[in-house]
Design a protein around this motif. Structure first.
Motif, PDB file in Angstrom:
ATOM      1  N   LYS A  37       1.043  -1.082   0.006  1.00  0.00           N
ATOM      2  CA  LYS A  37      -0.100  -0.002  -0.021  1.00  0.00           C
ATOM      3  C   LYS A  37       0.955   1.273   0.043  1.00  0.00           C
ATOM      4  O   LYS A  37       1.702   1.249   0.747  1.00  0.00           O
ATOM      5  N   SER A  38       0.583   2.201  -0.831  1.00  0.00           N
ATOM      6  CA  SER A  38       1.016   3.562  -0.825  1.00  0.00           C
ATOM      7  C   SER A  38       0.138   4.523  -1.007  1.00  0.00           C
ATOM      8  O   SER A  38      -0.790   4.398  -2.193  1.00  0.00           O
ATOM      9  N   ASP A  39      -0.205   5.622  -0.421  1.00  0.00           N
ATOM     10  CA  ASP A  39      -1.226   6.574  -0.733  1.00  0.00           C
ATOM     11  C   ASP A  39      -2.381   5.935  -0.634  1.00  0.00           C
ATOM     12  O   ASP A  39      -3.487   6.435  -1.395  1.00  0.00           O
ATOM     13  N   GLY A  40      -2.795   4.886   0.259  1.00  0.00           N
ATOM     14  CA  GLY A  40      -4.013   4.483   0.275  1.00  0.00           C
ATOM     15  C   GLY A  40      -4.373   3.481  -0.765  1.00  0.00           C
ATOM     16  O   GLY A  40      -5.441   3.029  -1.213  1.00  0.00           O
ATOM     17  N   ARG A  41      -3.267   3.322  -1.914  1.00  0.00           N
ATOM     18  CA  ARG A  41      -3.615   2.472  -3.026  1.00  0.00           C
ATOM     19  C   ARG A  41      -2.458   1.154  -3.100  1.00  0.00           C
ATOM     20  O   ARG A  41      -1.611   1.285  -2.539  1.00  0.00           O
ATOM     21  N   ARG A  43       0.271  -0.950  -4.848  1.00  0.00           N
ATOM     22  CA  ARG A  43       1.049  -0.370  -5.909  1.00  0.00           C
ATOM     23  C   ARG A  43       2.145  -1.377  -5.791  1.00  0.00           C
ATOM     24  O   ARG A  43       2.412  -2.415  -4.727  1.00  0.00           O
ATOM     25  N   GLN A  45       5.584  -2.984  -5.721  1.00  0.00           N
ATOM     26  CA  GLN A  45       6.812  -2.414  -5.099  1.00  0.00           C
ATOM     27  C   GLN A  45       8.149  -2.974  -5.933  1.00  0.00           C
ATOM     28  O   GLN A  45       9.337  -2.452  -5.771  1.00  0.00           O
ATOM     29  N   ASP A  63      -7.861  -0.017  -9.592  1.00  0.00           N
ATOM     30  CA  ASP A  63      -6.923  -0.506  -8.606  1.00  0.00           C
ATOM     31  C   ASP A  63      -6.291  -1.726  -9.294  1.00  0.00           C
ATOM     32  O   ASP A  63      -6.604  -2.639  -9.786  1.00  0.00           O
TER      33      ASP A  63
END
Length: 66
Positions: A37-41, A43, A45, A63
């Motif tokens: 999770k990054s900024d609530g989404r 992603r 990594q 998403d």
């Protein structure tokens, strides 16, 4: 009539009939995918691909984990 009789006769056996099949070709490959999770989404990594292993990621508008 000779043509019709010849058409009904089975073809001669292949010289390879009964011979063992060759071994299947094999390839080596590895793939790893890590999401977080990054900024609530969700992603991507980390992505690792080696050899014949390939991870396909479709282009999506929503998403990406879906």
């Amino acid at each position: 009539m000779d043509t019709i009789d010849n058409a009904l006769t089975p073809p001669p056996a292949s010289p390879l009939a009964g011979a063992p099949l060759p071994a299947a070709q094999r390839v080596a490959g590895r793939a790893r995918l890590f999401c977080g999770k990054s900024d609530g989404r969700t992603r991507l990594q980390r992505l690792y691909q080696d050899g014949s292993a390939k991870i396909r990621l479709p282009a999506v508008q929503g998403d990406p984990s879906w």
